[in-house]
Design an enzyme around this catalytic site. Structure first.
Site, short mmCIF file in Angstrom:
data_model
loop_
_atom_site.label_atom_id
_atom_site.label_comp_id
_atom_site.label_asym_id
_atom_site.label_seq_id
_atom_site.Cartn_x
_atom_site.Cartn_y
_atom_site.Cartn_z
N GLU A 1 -0.99 1.43 -5.16
CA GLU A 1 -0.84 0.21 -4.36
C GLU A 1 -0.78 -1.03 -5.25
O GLU A 1 -1.79 -1.41 -5.86
CB GLU A 1 -2.02 0.11 -3.39
CG GLU A 1 -2.19 1.39 -2.57
CD GLU A 1 -3.53 1.45 -1.84
OE1 GLU A 1 -4.06 0.38 -1.47
OE2 GLU A 1 -4.03 2.56 -1.62
N HIS B 1 0.85 -1.20 0.00
CA HIS B 1 0.00 0.00 0.00
C HIS B 1 0.89 1.26 0.00
O HIS B 1 0.94 2.00 0.99
CB HIS B 1 -0.86 -0.09 1.27
CG HIS B 1 -1.98 0.88 1.39
ND1 HIS B 1 -1.85 2.23 1.20
CD2 HIS B 1 -3.27 0.67 1.72
CE1 HIS B 1 -3.01 2.81 1.42
NE2 HIS B 1 -3.89 1.88 1.73
#
Ligand code: BG6
Length: 281
Positions: free
Chosen positions: A255, A155
């Site tokens: 991400e 992420h």
């Protein structure tokens, strides 16, 4: 140089310095929260209000989402993005490969807490290479006797000078799911962000380019058929205790993931690797 450090509250992290780059990795979450190449700006964004506390994910850097991305499909009351980012990982290898490349391997294995949330046996490692480029690879092995399904993400919070002038290339013509209205769309052209964005792009290019003025950041992905693009913008930021009012202006999350339809089923002994290589050009 690899140094093991600890904050006053006991929060542990590793500090890395070599000829080319420096980095910091928290043992909680195997969370890389700082990476900077010599004479270049910090690549990763870190919130000025980030928590460095047991049980709370750090807002910024590269949180690891595992074994589910976003809400748990079967039980939405479980923590968003899974437990990996708030679990303590073990450092199982650390090595200065040469004077400009440092290698760290961390491992997460099941315990009572993980089994209570997700009743499977697994072996998860994160390999991080710190040098002129940053390489980060999440390997998940099913050590159970039954199959399991995972959706994971690296992420990554990228630091940008001004979100409204940033251009993201590599997603033109791709289908995406918009989490804000829960509909599917097709991307036309490059991405400019001038409002809240929360999307999962499918089959992104293997290389995504982030243009920020004269700076170009190249993100190469392996093992991923989905890329999440996220910026909370003004109102969503107000609901988050670990965001400052204008923090959203200097970040964008790209991400590397296997989110939604891109989730993977692993049979016993299967291994899945999700990898991102990032470099400022
Ligand atoms: C993104 C999601 O990946 O992470 C967003 O797509 C979410 O919906 C964001 O808001 C941040 O999540 P969290 O749990 O770190 O606040």
């Amino acid at each position: 140089m690899i140094t093991h450090k600890q904050l006053d509250n006991g929060f542990k992290y590793i500090e890395i310095k070599n000829k080319e780059a420096e980095a910091k990795i928290a043992l909680q979450g195997a969370h890389l929260f700082h990476y900077k190449v010599k004479d270049k700006p910090s690549l990763l964004w870190l919130s000025q209000a980030a928590y460095f506390e047991e049980g709370k994910a750090i807002r910024g850097g590269i949180p690891i989402c595992f074994p589910w991305f976003g809400k748990n499909k079967d039980n939405p009351s479980l923590p968003q993005h899974g437990f990996a980012r708030t679990q303590l990982w073990a450092v199982i290898s650390e090595e200065e490969k040469d004077d400009s490349t440092t290698y760290i391997r961390l491992q997460l294995t099941p315990n009572a807490h993980t089994l209570a949330q997700w009743n499977y046996l697994f072996d998860v490692t994160l390999d991080i290479l710190i040098g002129e480029a940053l390489s980060i690879a999440l390997s998940v092995t099913n050590t159970d006797i039954k199959p399991f399904e995972i959706s994971t993400a690296l992420h990554t919070y990228f630091s940008v000078s001004d979100i409204e002038t940033v251009l993201i290339k590599g997603l033109d013509g791709r289908n995406y799911y918009d989490a804000l209205d829960e509909k599917n769309y097709i991307q036309r052209g490059d991405i400019l962000i001038q409002e809240e964005v929360d999307r999962v792009y499918f089959y992104p290019s293997e290389t995504i380019d982030l243009f920020d003025g004269d700076t170009k950041v190249k993100l190469q992905q392996e093992g991923s058929n989905s890329l999440v693009v996220w910026n909370p913008w003004i109102e969503k930021s107000k609901q988050m205790n670990d965001m400052t009012a204008d923090g959203y202006r200097s970040m964008v999350c790209l991400e590397t993931s296997n989110a939604r339809e891109d989730s993977k089923v692993l049979n016993p002994n299967d291994t899945y690797v999700l990898k991102a290589i990032v470099q400022t050009l």
